[in-house]
Design a protein around this motif. Structure first.
Motif, short mmCIF file in Angstrom:
data_model
loop_
_atom_site.label_atom_id
_atom_site.label_comp_id
_atom_site.label_asym_id
_atom_site.label_seq_id
_atom_site.Cartn_x
_atom_site.Cartn_y
_atom_site.Cartn_z
N THR A 390 0.86 -1.18 0.00
CA THR A 390 0.00 0.00 0.00
C THR A 390 0.90 1.24 0.00
N VAL A 391 0.54 2.19 -0.84
CA VAL A 391 1.33 3.43 -0.96
C VAL A 391 0.47 4.59 -0.49
N THR A 392 0.96 5.31 0.54
CA THR A 392 0.23 6.45 1.10
C THR A 392 1.14 7.67 1.17
N GLN A 393 0.51 8.84 1.11
CA GLN A 393 1.27 10.07 1.24
C GLN A 393 1.47 10.42 2.71
N THR A 394 2.69 10.90 3.05
CA THR A 394 3.04 11.21 4.44
C THR A 394 4.12 12.29 4.44
N PHE A 395 4.66 12.56 5.61
CA PHE A 395 5.76 13.51 5.76
C PHE A 395 6.93 12.79 6.43
N SER A 396 8.13 13.23 6.07
CA SER A 396 9.32 12.58 6.61
C SER A 396 10.43 13.63 6.78
N PRO A 397 11.46 13.33 7.54
CA PRO A 397 12.59 14.25 7.67
C PRO A 397 13.37 14.34 6.37
N ASN A 398 13.89 15.55 6.10
CA ASN A 398 14.75 15.68 4.92
C ASN A 398 16.13 15.08 5.16
N GLU A 399 16.55 15.04 6.41
CA GLU A 399 17.80 14.38 6.78
C GLU A 399 17.74 14.03 8.26
N VAL A 400 18.43 12.98 8.64
CA VAL A 400 18.50 12.54 10.03
C VAL A 400 19.97 12.48 10.41
N ASP A 401 20.36 13.35 11.34
CA ASP A 401 21.76 13.44 11.78
C ASP A 401 21.91 12.82 13.15
N HIS A 402 23.12 12.31 13.40
CA HIS A 402 23.42 11.68 14.69
C HIS A 402 24.72 12.24 15.25
N TYR A 403 24.77 12.34 16.55
CA TYR A 403 26.00 12.67 17.26
C TYR A 403 26.04 11.84 18.53
N GLN A 404 27.09 11.02 18.63
CA GLN A 404 27.20 10.08 19.75
C GLN A 404 25.93 9.25 19.88
N ILE A 405 25.57 8.63 18.78
CA ILE A 405 24.45 7.67 18.65
C ILE A 405 23.10 8.38 18.61
N ARG A 406 22.89 9.42 19.43
CA ARG A 406 21.57 10.05 19.52
C ARG A 406 21.29 10.91 18.30
N ARG A 407 20.01 10.99 17.93
CA ARG A 407 19.60 11.87 16.85
C ARG A 407 19.66 13.32 17.31
N ILE A 408 20.05 14.21 16.40
CA ILE A 408 20.18 15.62 16.74
C ILE A 408 19.53 16.48 15.66
N MET A 409 19.14 17.68 16.07
CA MET A 409 18.73 18.74 15.15
C MET A 409 19.59 19.96 15.49
N ASP A 410 20.12 20.62 14.45
CA ASP A 410 21.07 21.71 14.64
C ASP A 410 20.40 23.07 14.46
N ILE A 411 20.93 24.04 15.21
CA ILE A 411 20.59 25.45 15.02
C ILE A 411 21.91 26.18 14.80
N TYR A 412 22.17 26.59 13.56
CA TYR A 412 23.40 27.31 13.25
C TYR A 412 23.18 28.79 13.60
N VAL A 413 24.09 29.34 14.40
CA VAL A 413 23.99 30.72 14.85
C VAL A 413 25.28 31.45 14.52
N SER A 414 25.17 32.58 13.87
CA SER A 414 26.34 33.41 13.59
C SER A 414 26.15 34.79 14.21
N PRO A 415 27.15 35.32 14.91
CA PRO A 415 27.02 36.65 15.53
C PRO A 415 27.27 37.75 14.52
N LEU A 416 26.87 38.96 14.88
CA LEU A 416 27.11 40.10 14.01
C LEU A 416 28.60 40.41 13.90
N GLY A 417 29.31 40.32 15.00
CA GLY A 417 30.74 40.58 15.01
C GLY A 417 31.51 39.34 15.43
N GLU A 418 32.59 39.58 16.18
CA GLU A 418 33.43 38.47 16.63
C GLU A 418 33.01 37.93 17.99
#
Length: 638
Positions: A390-418
């Motif tokens: 059976t084929v059904t429409q659903t939603f899935s992650p675009n990528e699944v990343d791991h760090y030390q076995i556990r799944r992670i989601m990243d938030i990249y943060v860049s400051p205005l200066g140094e």
């Protein structure tokens, strides 16, 4: 001068020993620097003790404007003086006038040594109170001449639409960057389920990145262009999630391979919960001051198809789950990922992939996919996909990343200066106020992690450097008190470093900290000259106040000469002349500021402390050898 020169050389060299205790990037940065400085110092000491005296005996005619040997004072010169002689006479007159004013100020301050020390200590504490105003970063920001724009379009956007969006981004870049500065634009759009996917950060058809390279002689730096492009993208293309990151090798090393100096990782095996926490935290970070960009590469709402294989029905027609999946992959992409095979050209020896793929665009709809004919080694009659799955429409992650076995989601943060210190602290405070589920763990990685580890090692190194300098001076002066007086120059140097970094707008980083470590060995040289000569005068029977006053007056010229030589030598580095000079400018700025303030205050704090400590010990009679009881010929405590 043998004792003060040796003590100054050893104290300046020994501060580099703690460099061996550093680890990671900091150790590789400063090991060669420390070795080069130590070798050059000992070479300089050898020349100063051997070659310089020979040259002085051969070429030195007069000292500080005094008449040469055999010349009567006040005698009229036979020939007209050269420009150099006239300049020396003019300079010596001005210096003697300055020396007289310094002597007057010093004599007044020595009347109340306690008040003098209290005033200088208050000045040091006041500058320490200004230290929190300084920004904190791992490494000085350098201009790499190239940067990357990471782009994420709305989930589910087709590759053709994404390509149109990236075309508009490229046009925006060409409009913002001057034609004379723009060298190259390269875009990478989408991703395929194949081996090339490991060479791109894209995870789906709605993701892309645009690399911008500037010319070698670009007039405007990378970071101003990044700021302009980021603001233009927010104003003109708000439907896109964008993140700009510099492409420098230094940044990549300092970030430990992360695309951002601050990588907030939300770790949980429950992806929906992690996604909720990630979006909530990312919204709070965007509202913080000093944030230039926030980007989350992972999504869990990518449109997908779920294929549920009925193993019983598949087995009845001679199929397994693997057979069904292999047919699907071959039909939609190719079999290179599931059945890689190679062919070696017998003539050239080159390796080639042999792949099997369905004709292009054969499957255009969900009906075509359901009518896909399945094949397998045990299949005897045609079987379609919808008959066993059976084929059904659903939603899935675009990528699944791991760090030390556990799944992670990243938030990249860049400051205005140094400045990474304030922003990372604000993020940690925001995380602390959130009520996180028990399965969620939030941690910070990137440059922040390396920065904190390096700062701890530098703190240990600075304490150890001061302790080693003290022990060296104890061995040289054979006293536990004189080294303490000499080391009073270090707090005044630190005060100068803080003021210089504030004036120049420089952050506290590994380079400026290295400048502080080097400064702790340099500034004590001036104190050594004063304390050693004061001990020598006291050993000849001179009262302590007169001895320390005369020592400061006589040693002021070499103190100023050595300090100015160091400061002038650091000026080109502090002015950031040349490509990549931004990296070492904080080191030079720290040394210039610390040494300048230290010179001004050392010639007052050291004599005041010396008088305060030794005037009580100076009441006893001097022995026949010209020393007080309990002191040797050098004035050191027995």
């Amino acid at each position: 001068m043998a004792l003060p020169v040796l003590a100054a050389t050893l104290s300046t060299s020994i501060v580099f020993f703690p460099v061996t205790l550093l680890f990671g990037v900091s150790r590789f940065l400063f090991s060669a620097l420390g070795l080069a400085v130590v070798i050059s110092l000992f070479a300089s000491y050898f020349v100063a003790m051997t070659v310089v005296p020979l040259f002085c005996a051969r070429f030195l005619k007069g000292s500080h404007g005094a008449p040469a040997h055999g010349e009567a004072p006040g005698a009229e010169p036979v020939l007209r003086q050269s420009f150099g002689a006239r300049f020396n006479a003019w300079f010596n007159d001005r210096f003697q006038a300055m020396l007289g004013r310094y002597q007057q100020v010093l004599d007044r301050l020595l009347i109340r040594p306690k008040a003098t020390l209290a005033g200088i200590v208050a000045f040091f504490l006041a500058t320490l109170a200004l230290a929190p105003l300084l920004g904190v970063s791992f490494f000085p920001r350098t201009d790499p001449g190239q940067f990357t724009i990471m782009v994420k379009a709305p989930a589910g956007m087709r590759l053709e639409r994404t390509e149109d969006q990236i075309r508009q981004v490229e046009e925006l870049v060409r409009r913002v960057v001057d034609k004379e500065d723009l060298q190259l634009i390269v875009s990478n759009i989408g991703s395929v389920a194949d081996l090339p996917a490991i060479y791109t950060t894209n995870s789906s058809e709605n993701t892309a990145f645009v690399q911008v390279s500037l010319t070698e002689d670009h007039k405007t730096g990378s970071y101003p262009y990044m700021e302009r492009i980021g603001q233009a993208l927010k104003a003109e293309m708000p439907q896109l999630s964008t993140y700009l990151v510099a492409n420098g090798l230094v940044d990549a090393v300092m970030n430990q391979g992360m695309p951002a100096p601050i990588d907030v990782q939300v770790s949980s095996n429950d992806l929906p919960t992690a996604d909720r926490v990630t979006k909530e935290l990312a919204a709070k970070i965007r509202a913080m001051p000093g944030v230039r960009g926030v980007f989350t590469p992972q999504d869990i709402d990518l449109p997908a198809l779920s294929v549920n294989v009925d193993r019983m029905r598949a087995a009845q027609v001679g199929l397994t789950q693997k057979d069904v999946v292999d047919t699907l992959i071959s039909a939609l992409t190719s079999d290179v990922m599931i059945a890689p095979s190679y062919w070696i050209d017998p003539k050239s020896g080159n390796n080639y992939f042999l792949t099997v793929q369905y004709p292009l665009n054969q499957i255009k709809s969900l009906t075509d996919l359901k009518n896909l004919v399945l094949r397998g080694p045990e299949v005897t009659r045609p079987t379609t996909l919808d008959s066993v799955a059976t084929v059904t429409q659903t939603f899935s992650p675009n990528e699944v990343d791991h760090y030390q076995i556990r799944r992670i989601m990243d938030i990249y943060v860049s400051p205005l200066g140094e400045d990474l210190g304030r922003l990372s602290k604000a993020i940690e405070e925001a995380v602390g106020k959130m009520k996180l589920p028990e399965s969620v763990v939030v941690s910070l990685r990137g440059s922040v992690q390396s920065m904190r580890a390096s700062f701890q090692s530098f703190a240990v190194g600075l304490v150890l450097a001061v302790a080693l300098v003290y022990l060296i001076l104890v061995a040289q002066f054979r006293s536990f008190v004189d080294p303490f007086i000499i080391l009073l120059a270090i707090p005044t140097g630190i005060a100068g470093v803080i003021l210089m970094l504030l004036v120049s707008g420089t952050t506290i980083n590994v380079m400026s900290l290295m400048g502080v470590v080097m400064l702790s060995g340099i500034v004590v040289s001036n104190s050594i000259l004063i304390v050693e000569f004061a001990n020598h005068l006291r050993s000849e029977g001179m009262p302590v106040q007169q001895a320390v006053s005369l020592a400061c007056r006589v040693r002021l010229r070499p103190v100023l000469m050595t300090s100015l030589a160091t400061i002038i030598g650091m000026v080109p580095m502090a002015m950031k002349l040349g490509t990549g000079s931004e990296a070492y400018a904080p080191l030079a700025q720290a040394i210039i500021g610390g040494l300048t303030v230290s010179v001004v205050l050392t010639v007052f704090v050291v004599p005041a402390a010396y008088l305060l400590i030794y005037r009580r010990r100076d009441s006893g009679p001097y022995n026949t050898a010209g020393t007080q009881p309990g002191h040797d010929a050098q004035g050191a405590t027995a």
